[in-house]
Write an enzyme that holds these catalytic residues in place. Structure first.
Site, PDB file in Angstrom:
ATOM      1  N   ASP A 402     -89.878  57.751 -21.958  1.00  0.00           N
ATOM      2  CA  ASP A 402     -90.226  56.781 -20.930  1.00  0.00           C
ATOM      3  C   ASP A 402     -90.298  57.431 -19.551  1.00  0.00           C
ATOM      4  O   ASP A 402     -89.536  58.350 -19.239  1.00  0.00           O
ATOM      5  CB  ASP A 402     -89.164  55.677 -20.919  1.00  0.00           C
ATOM      6  CG  ASP A 402     -89.458  54.594 -19.903  1.00  0.00           C
ATOM      7  OD1 ASP A 402     -90.505  53.925 -20.029  1.00  0.00           O
ATOM      8  OD2 ASP A 402     -88.650  54.416 -18.962  1.00  0.00           O
ATOM      9  N   GLU A 455     -94.991  58.877 -22.020  1.00  0.00           N
ATOM     10  CA  GLU A 455     -95.596  57.871 -21.152  1.00  0.00           C
ATOM     11  C   GLU A 455     -95.758  58.539 -19.791  1.00  0.00           C
ATOM     12  O   GLU A 455     -94.801  58.648 -19.016  1.00  0.00           O
ATOM     13  CB  GLU A 455     -94.706  56.632 -21.036  1.00  0.00           C
ATOM     14  CG  GLU A 455     -95.359  55.535 -20.202  1.00  0.00           C
ATOM     15  CD  GLU A 455     -94.374  54.680 -19.421  1.00  0.00           C
ATOM     16  OE1 GLU A 455     -94.785  53.631 -18.926  1.00  0.00           O
ATOM     17  OE2 GLU A 455     -93.203  55.075 -19.281  1.00  0.00           O
TER      18      GLU A 455
END
Length: 732
Positions: A402, A455
């Site tokens: 993330d 990401e």
């Protein structure tokens, strides 16, 4: 014999070396036993081997310290205490100060270097047997603490009773507590150099209490799960990867309000995803987290599956059920930041241990969280060890890392003057870049076959390219990067009124300029259906028919575009409103043929994607894509080919307006009969049911091919065509 100063220090919990003072020691030729037992009325010494009573310990006046001099002729022996407590009950206890060091010398060496691949095997709480006695060993990194104790109901949460031993060479405190077992609640009481007492959860706890409680729970290390060959094969780049992203707490609820537990999810979510044709389930973070509203992206218990849905064994059952169904599990993993909760990592030993001291480096303004200090080897070791823990101990197939962009740049979301340049004066976070390279290299070496997905929303080069041999150059080493540019451009284009799309044709064609610069995954994630953005269906313009047709076309376009696929739950049946994390998906909408048709389309797209190698085998290679026609902006039509390693073609035509296009000619690379394998306008999907009329090619050159077909393009539709396979030869 203990001095008055010793007695006072033990009683107050400030003795500099309690292991030198308490327990059994030979002093001046005599064997002494000392015990600190608040609440005891009488204490006897028992020889463990034979149960023989060796004498009574006497209380030092004004203290809870009990002592016994066994004389000069006595050799040390394994012992226990028989304690009569002030309330009258008795207990036989092993002496926690009778045991030696917990950590082996090799572990200490590797931990001090920050090169211990699996620090979770020795740090944290581990049920074990030491010197023939069952108990639990504890170890925690807190180098600047004045004292660290393990506390729990077993010692009335009194930090004076079980102070830990400092291994000064690595800053780790350790102890063995006899008689404890799995299931005990515990924390670490950390006394800072300034005398402040902090109550901290175990950073390496394998199990935690459910919020609002914050204690760690003694739990055994999950058994290792070797990478199965079929799982490694399914994760390869030449395989179809279609990911269903899930927030476990809101996918479906029992009776409309109760979370499904991991085992119930194994019985419901897993077969649903398999039936839908997805290949992997990606879970929003399942590490323990105190705040439901963070969706798991502010974890405190990085090594503990959240107790919201059950035990670690229950979570393991869910993962194995997915594997048995042929599905992989990917976890959203959060090494970019952590919350400021007082029981967590923040100022863990009274200093900025895991985070940077300077808020310009260590505080994330967007999320009010703290940023890991990637330049500290122990912090890197903690995080890389955690990645291996999930992959090796639960058999997780991959990690989606993330907020990588926030890690790569020191000025991420900061104004001028609010960030600290790197040692060269630049904005790149060199320590974070080094950490990511080491992370991906370690996973690649230790867990070959696992997926690492970033990401990452910037143009940072080489995210999915291998690092150099020195791990200080080259790419970051991820297998895939989310294609955020494609996602934004596609959604912007499809949100436009079709009458204006002819002026924005490049929003769809530009992506092919960089489509193979990285190994991309195409994401329509949870981030695209929250925070006022609306659902994907809401973004489509026009009346209801056009909105559903537009979304069907978008999905056809996505599945036929080069790159692996990711779709957030609820999008598969066109959820009409934003995702609500405290609710559940509106499953009743499947009674509406339009929503049921959308669900059927996604199922069929997945099956076609898996069955036809041109649609997935070369997802990351320019050899797998060729334009048929990208320049028909006036009619807002795009057409292209997908190819496999043997040159077998699939043709794709997208009509991006609600105007049918009869007599539309496209060139094709193979002569003969072609057939529709997907038509998003088909009646079974809720469309108007117009067929493209594809059949045999004609000997009429078009778009650089010697043959072509004339199609009747349905309105707002994506049509995917394949050559009709030759009839099998009849057996004689």
């Amino acid at each position: 014999m203990l001095t008055t100063q010793d007695l006072h220090a033990i009683q107050s919990g400030h003795h500099p070396d309690p292991y030198d003072a308490l327990g059994m020691h030979t002093v001046g030729g005599a064997l002494w036993v000392h015990a600190f037992l608040p609440g005891a009325a009488q204490v006897g010494l028992i020889e463990r081997a034979n149960g023989r009573h060796r004498g009574a310990l006497l209380r030092a006046p004004g203290t809870d310290v009990f002592s016994l001099n066994l004389g000069v002729e006595t050799a040390p022996f394994a012992h226990q205490f028989e304690v009569q407590w002030a309330d009258g009950h008795t207990a036989r206890l092993d002496d926690p100060f009778a045991f030696g060091k917990v950590l082996g010398e090799l572990d200490v060496w590797l931990l001090s270097e920050g090169t211990h691949l699996r620090p979770y095997e020795c740090l944290g709480a581990h049920p074990r047997t030491l010197d023939g006695v069952a108990g639990v060993s504890f170890a925690v990194w807190a180098p600047s603490a004045a004292r660290v104790s393990v506390v729990g109901g077993f010692n009335q949460w009194d930090g004076r009773r079980l102070p830990m031993r400092l291994r000064g060479e690595c800053g780790i405190w350790e102890t063995f507590v006899p008689g404890l077992a799995a299931g005990e609640l515990y924390k670490f009481e950390v006394v800072t150099s300034g005398g402040e007492r902090l109550l901290k959860s175990d950073p390496y706890a394998f199990r935690c209490q459910l919020r609002p409680d914050t204690a760690s729970v003694v739990h055994g290390l999950p058994p290792a799960r070797p990478m199965a060959p079929e799982r490694a094969r399914a994760n390869r780049m030449d395989q179809p990867i279609s990911v269903y992203e899930v927030h476990l707490g809101s996918w479906r609820k029992q009776d409309g309000w109760r979370w499904l537990n991991y085992r119930e999810l194994a019985d419901t979510l897993v077969p649903y995803v398999r039936d839908m044709g997805f290949t992997h389930i990606e879970l929003l973070p399942v590490s323990e987290h105190p705040f439901d509203g963070s969706w798991g992206y502010q974890p405190v218990g990085l090594y503990a599956p959240t107790a919201r849905f059950g035990s670690p064994e229950d979570f393991d059952h869910f993962v194995q059920a997915a594997h048995a169904a042929g599905l992989g599990i990917i976890l959203d993993w959060v090494p970019a930041h952590f919350p400021t909760d007082s029981h967590g990592l923040a100022q863990f030993d009274g200093t900025h241990l895991y985070e940077h001291a300077d808020p310009k480096e260590g505080f994330h303004q967007d999320w009010n969280t703290l940023i890991y200090n990637y330049g500290r080897r122990e912090v890197r070791n903690y995080l890389i060890g955690n990645a291996l823990y999930w992959l090796e101990r639960f058999g997780i197939d991959g990690l989606r890392v993330d907020a990588v962009a926030s890690m790569l740049y020191r000025d991420y979301s900061r104004a001028e003057g609010e960030w600290v340049p790197n040692r060269f004066g630049g904005r790149e976070n060199l320590e974070a870049i080094d950490f990511l390279r080491r992370l991906n290299h370690t996973v690649g070496v230790e867990r070959d076959g696992a997926l690492m997905v970033a990401e990452e929303s910037t143009s940072f080069p080489g995210v999915s390219r291998p690092p150099g041999a020195d791990l200080h150059s080259g790419g970051l080493g991820f297998h895939y990067k989310w294609n955020m540019g494609w996602m934004h451009d596609s959604l912007h284009y499809f949100a436009r009124d079709p009458i204006h799309r002819r002026h924005h044709h490049n929003e769809l064609t530009f992506g092919l300029v960089y489509a193979f610069s990285e190994n991309f995954m195409l994401p329509f994630s949870h981030d695209e259906v929250v925070h006022g953005k609306g659902s994907l269906l809401q973004r489509m313009p026009g009346d209801d028919w056009q909105r559903f047709a537009g979304l069907r076309t978008l999905y056809g376009y996505m599945w036929a575009y080069p790159g692996k696929k990711l779709l957030f739950m609820g999008c598969e049946f066109a959820q009409p409103t934003e995702w609500q994390a405290d609710g559940q998906l509106p499953w009743h909408l499947l009674n509406d043929p339009r929503h049921a048709g959308m669900q059927r389309l996604v199922r069929d797209l997945n099956r076609v994607y898996q069955h036809h190698t041109p649609l997935h085998q070369l997802d990351t290679s320019p050899a797998g894509f060729a334009w048929i026609a990208h320049d028909d902006a006036d009619q807002s039509v795009l057409s292209w080919l997908r190819l496999d390693s043997e040159g077998h073609p699939i043709a794709v035509v997208c009509n991006l307006t609600p105007v049918p296009r009869p007599g539309y000619r496209i060139g094709l690379p193979l002569a003969g009969a072609w057939q529709e394998i997907i038509n998003t306008d088909a009646a079974v999907y809720g469309g108007s049911g117009q067929h493209s009329g594809v059949g045999h090619t004609q000997a009429c050159a078009a778009h650089g091919h010697a043959q072509s077909v004339v199609l009747n393009l349905p309105p707002l539709a994506c049509v995917i065509l394949a050559p009709v396979p030759p009839a099998p030869h009849e057996t004689p």
